[in-house]
Design an enzyme around this catalytic site. Structure first.
Site, PDB file in Angstrom:
ATOM      1  N   ASP A 143       8.128   0.523   3.127  1.00 23.68           N
ATOM      2  CA  ASP A 143       8.359   0.034   1.758  1.00 23.68           C
ATOM      3  C   ASP A 143       9.852   0.088   1.428  1.00 23.68           C
ATOM      4  OD1 ASP A 143       8.304   2.831   1.750  1.00 23.68           O
ATOM      5  OD2 ASP A 143       7.258   2.991  -0.167  1.00 23.68           O
ATOM      6  N   ARG A 144      10.519   1.130   1.915  1.00 21.05           N
ATOM      7  CA  ARG A 144      11.966   1.236   1.705  1.00 21.05           C
ATOM      8  C   ARG A 144      12.684   0.094   2.412  1.00 21.05           C
ATOM      9  NH1 ARG A 144      13.775   6.985   3.696  1.00 21.05           N
ATOM     10  NH2 ARG A 144      15.785   6.296   2.854  1.00 21.05           N
ATOM     11  N   CYS A 184       0.851  -1.196   0.000  1.00 22.44           N
ATOM     12  CA  CYS A 184       0.000   0.000   0.000  1.00 22.44           C
ATOM     13  C   CYS A 184       0.879   1.236   0.000  1.00 22.44           C
ATOM     14  CB  CYS A 184      -0.904   0.007   1.228  1.00 22.44           C
ATOM     15  SG  CYS A 184      -1.812  -1.524   1.446  1.00 22.44           S
ATOM     16  N   GLY A 185       1.065   1.821  -1.179  1.00 27.22           N
ATOM     17  CA  GLY A 185       1.867   3.036  -1.318  1.00 27.22           C
ATOM     18  C   GLY A 185       0.991   4.264  -1.140  1.00 27.22           C
ATOM     19  N   ASN A 186       1.570   5.432  -1.332  1.00 28.76           N
ATOM     20  CA  ASN A 186       0.805   6.661  -1.164  1.00 28.76           C
ATOM     21  C   ASN A 186      -0.205   6.881  -2.287  1.00 28.76           C
ATOM     22  OD1 ASN A 186       1.640   8.269   1.292  1.00 28.76           O
ATOM     23  ND2 ASN A 186       3.618   7.626   0.477  1.00 28.76           N
ATOM     24  N   THR A 242       3.581  21.747 -24.268  1.00 26.42           N
ATOM     25  CA  THR A 242       3.709  21.823 -22.806  1.00 26.42           C
ATOM     26  C   THR A 242       3.821  20.422 -22.210  1.00 26.42           C
ATOM     27  OG1 THR A 242       2.423  23.854 -22.808  1.00 26.42           O
ATOM     28  CG2 THR A 242       2.610  22.696 -20.709  1.00 26.42           C
ATOM     29  N   PHE A 247      -1.056   4.123  -4.882  1.00 25.58           N
ATOM     30  CA  PHE A 247      -1.707   2.902  -5.345  1.00 25.58           C
ATOM     31  C   PHE A 247      -1.477   1.742  -4.387  1.00 25.58           C
ATOM     32  CE2 PHE A 247      -0.900   5.336  -9.235  1.00 25.58           C
ATOM     33  CZ  PHE A 247      -2.173   5.350  -9.779  1.00 25.58           C
ATOM     34  N   GLY A 266      10.652   4.520   6.065  1.00 29.16           N
ATOM     35  CA  GLY A 266       9.453   4.004   5.384  1.00 29.16           C
ATOM     36  C   GLY A 266       9.532   2.487   5.242  1.00 29.16           C
ATOM     37  N   TYR A 300      18.628   4.213  10.088  1.00 25.99           N
ATOM     38  CA  TYR A 300      17.999   5.433  10.595  1.00 25.99           C
ATOM     39  C   TYR A 300      18.298   5.633  12.083  1.00 25.99           C
ATOM     40  CZ  TYR A 300      15.086   7.672   7.000  1.00 25.99           C
ATOM     41  OH  TYR A 300      14.636   8.413   5.943  1.00 25.99           O
TER      42      TYR A 300
HETATM   43  N1  ADP Z   1      -0.498  -0.337 -13.718  1.00 21.41           N
HETATM   44  C1  ADP Z   1      -0.269   0.857 -13.166  1.00 21.41           C
HETATM   45  N2  ADP Z   1      -1.227   1.466 -12.443  1.00 21.41           N
HETATM   46  C2  ADP Z   1      -1.026   2.656 -11.874  1.00 21.41           C
HETATM   47  N3  ADP Z   1       0.129   3.332 -11.963  1.00 21.41           N
HETATM   48  C3  ADP Z   1       1.136   2.790 -12.664  1.00 21.41           C
HETATM   49  C4  ADP Z   1       0.988   1.529 -13.285  1.00 21.41           C
HETATM   50  N4  ADP Z   1       2.156   1.243 -13.882  1.00 21.41           N
HETATM   51  C5  ADP Z   1       2.980   2.282 -13.672  1.00 21.41           C
HETATM   52  N5  ADP Z   1       2.374   3.237 -12.957  1.00 21.41           N
HETATM   53  C6  ADP Z   1       2.998   4.489 -12.531  1.00 21.41           C
HETATM   54  O1  ADP Z   1       3.455   4.253 -11.220  1.00 21.41           O
HETATM   55  C7  ADP Z   1       3.479   5.443 -10.467  1.00 21.41           C
HETATM   56  C8  ADP Z   1       3.118   5.124  -9.039  1.00 21.41           C
HETATM   57  O2  ADP Z   1       4.075   4.213  -8.558  1.00 21.41           O
HETATM   58  P1  ADP Z   1       3.845   3.338  -7.267  1.00 21.41           P
HETATM   59  O3  ADP Z   1       5.119   2.592  -7.040  1.00 21.41           O
HETATM   60  O4  ADP Z   1       2.591   2.534  -7.393  1.00 21.41           O
HETATM   61  O5  ADP Z   1       3.634   4.494  -6.193  1.00 21.41           O
HETATM   62  P2  ADP Z   1       3.236   4.422  -4.666  1.00 21.41           P
HETATM   63  O6  ADP Z   1       3.942   3.207  -4.103  1.00 21.41           O
HETATM   64  O7  ADP Z   1       3.747   5.689  -4.096  1.00 21.41           O
HETATM   65  O8  ADP Z   1       1.733   4.299  -4.572  1.00 21.41           O
HETATM   66  C9  ADP Z   1       2.531   6.423 -11.172  1.00 21.41           C
HETATM   67  O9  ADP Z   1       3.254   7.575 -11.535  1.00 21.41           O
HETATM   68  C10 ADP Z   1       2.077   5.686 -12.427  1.00 21.41           C
HETATM   69  O10 ADP Z   1       2.280   6.483 -13.568  1.00 21.41           O
HETATM   70  C1  PAZ Z   2       9.388   7.949   1.274  1.00 22.90           C
HETATM   71  C2  PAZ Z   2       7.975   7.428   1.159  1.00 22.90           C
HETATM   72  C3  PAZ Z   2       7.008   8.594   1.169  1.00 22.90           C
HETATM   73  C4  PAZ Z   2       7.854   6.693  -0.192  1.00 22.90           C
HETATM   74  O1  PAZ Z   2       6.503   6.322  -0.380  1.00 22.90           O
HETATM   75  P1  PAZ Z   2       5.897   5.924  -1.802  1.00 22.90           P
HETATM   76  O2  PAZ Z   2       6.426   6.864  -2.823  1.00 22.90           O
HETATM   77  O3  PAZ Z   2       6.396   4.524  -2.089  1.00 22.90           O
HETATM   78  O4  PAZ Z   2       4.422   5.950  -1.657  1.00 22.90           O
HETATM   79  C5  PAZ Z   2       7.659   6.394   2.281  1.00 22.90           C
HETATM   80  O5  PAZ Z   2       8.646   5.423   2.326  1.00 22.90           O
HETATM   81  C6  PAZ Z   2       7.552   7.065   3.635  1.00 22.90           C
HETATM   82  O6  PAZ Z   2       6.520   7.587   3.999  1.00 22.90           O
HETATM   83  N1  PAZ Z   2       8.663   7.065   4.419  1.00 22.90           N
HETATM   84  C7  PAZ Z   2       8.719   7.661   5.734  1.00 22.90           C
HETATM   85  C8  PAZ Z   2       9.790   8.704   5.800  1.00 22.90           C
HETATM   86  C9  PAZ Z   2      11.184   8.125   5.625  1.00 22.90           C
HETATM   87  O7  PAZ Z   2      11.381   7.047   5.031  1.00 22.90           O
HETATM   88  O8  PAZ Z   2      12.135   8.779   6.105  1.00 22.90           O
HETATM   89  K     K Z   3       6.102   2.248  -2.973  1.00 22.39           K
END
Ligand code: ADP
Ligand code: PAZ
Ligand code: K
Length: 249
Positions: A102-103, A7-9, A181, A11, A100, A93
């Site tokens: 995910d990191r 669960c990212g920010n 653009t 998607f 994070g 850290y």
């Molecule tokens: N199948 C997909 N669905 C949605 N976004 C995608 C997909 N493939 C690539 N992307 C790209 O991935 C980016 C989001 O990356 P993601 O690693 O899912 O982010 P987060 O972990 O922050 O939610 C968006 O900029 C989007 O353009």
């Molecule tokens: C850096 C991040 C925002 C990345 O999130 P993502 O782009 O994968 O949604 C996430 O790992 C987070 O909230 N980290 C906490 C702050 C830190 O890692 O220092």
């Molecule tokens: K992520």
């Protein structure tokens, strides 16, 4: 079957594995909890028994998702948590819980795949870089805006940067100087990300010479892969670490 969630920010990335195997039965990317449940209900013949998940979302939001999953599928849920040390990697850290999740999981996955020093680059909402030495010391990393944040800042903080998603998609087919653009912004932001990557690789080289691996992951990893031909594109790197942090016997 095991449901895995990242669960990212922006998607939720999901996939379903056959229990006791690494074969992926179904997978997808969704924008909300409701869309996730709907996708899972729509996927044929899923018999979910367990779930492991990682979230960088607020605790309350993550708990709501867990409740919805338990209600819909009666699964047992394991949530990845922070650690000072795991699988031979020491969290770099000052306050380990602030890194994070995910990191952290991508770091665990990268170190496992590299069996040595590695640079882990993740391109999601944010772009992140993390450095791990050959003996598992996480040195820390860098965070900057990813592609979605960069383009949205330009769209929301200027009067005249306006274009649609179709134009954005077409713009990234080439990297010549933009003549619209959409081209100028999309290519400009992509080159910012590539510049970030090159700087990180240079730093890793100053530490370790040529003796390290570079991993690219996250939804926008393919936008930068041309800049680092030596890198391994591992879209499921967070899931590799998730399986390590939440082993299901
Ligand atoms: N199948 C997909 N669905 C949605 N976004 C995608 C997909 N493939 C690539 N992307 C790209 O991935 C980016 C989001 O990356 P993601 O690693 O899912 O982010 P987060 O972990 O922050 O939610 C968006 O900029 C989007 O353009
Ligand atoms: C850096 C991040 C925002 C990345 O999130 P993502 O782009 O994968 O949604 C996430 O790992 C987070 O909230 N980290 C906490 C702050 C830190 O890692 O220092
Ligand atoms: K992520």
């Amino acid at each position: 079957m095991i449901l895995e969630l990242d669960c990212g920010n922006s998607f939720i990335k999901w996939r379903v594995l056959e229990a006791g195997s690494v074969s992926v039965v179904a997978e997808g990317v969704v924008g909300s909890n409701i869309a996730l449940i709907e996708s899972l209900l729509a996927a044929p013949a899923l018999l979910l028994t367990r779930c492991r998940l990682v979230s960088v979302r607020a605790l309350e939001e993550t708990n709501k998702l867990i409740e919805a999953l338990v209600e819909a599928f009666d699964v047992t849920v394991c949530c990845a948590t922070s650690a000072v040390e795991m699988a031979g990697v020491r969290n770099g850290y000052e306050d380990f819980e602030r890194l994070g999740l995910d990191r952290w999981l991508a770091i665990l996955g990268g170190y496992k795949l590299a069996s040595g020093a590695c640079l882990v680059l993740d391109f999601g909402t944010a772009a992140t870089a993390d450095f791990v030495t050959a003996d598992g010391e996480h040195l820390g990393g860098f965070i900057c805006p990813g592609m979605p944040l960069m383009r949205n800042q330009l769209r929301t903080h200027t009067r005249k940067i306006r274009y649609d998603d179709a134009a954005a998609g077409r713009a990234l087919e080439r990297v010549l100087p933009g003549r619209t653009t959409a081209e100028a912004v999309e290519r400009g932001c992509m080159l910012m990300l590539r510049g970030f990557v090159l700087t990180q690789v240079e730093l890793a080289r100053s530490y370790w010479g040529d003796d390290f691996m570079v991993f690219l992951t996250g939804g926008d990893a393919d936008l930068v892969s041309d800049a680092v031909p030596q890198a391994r594109l591992v879209p499921d790197l967070v899931f590799v670490g998730l399986a390590m942090a939440c082993p299901l016997s």
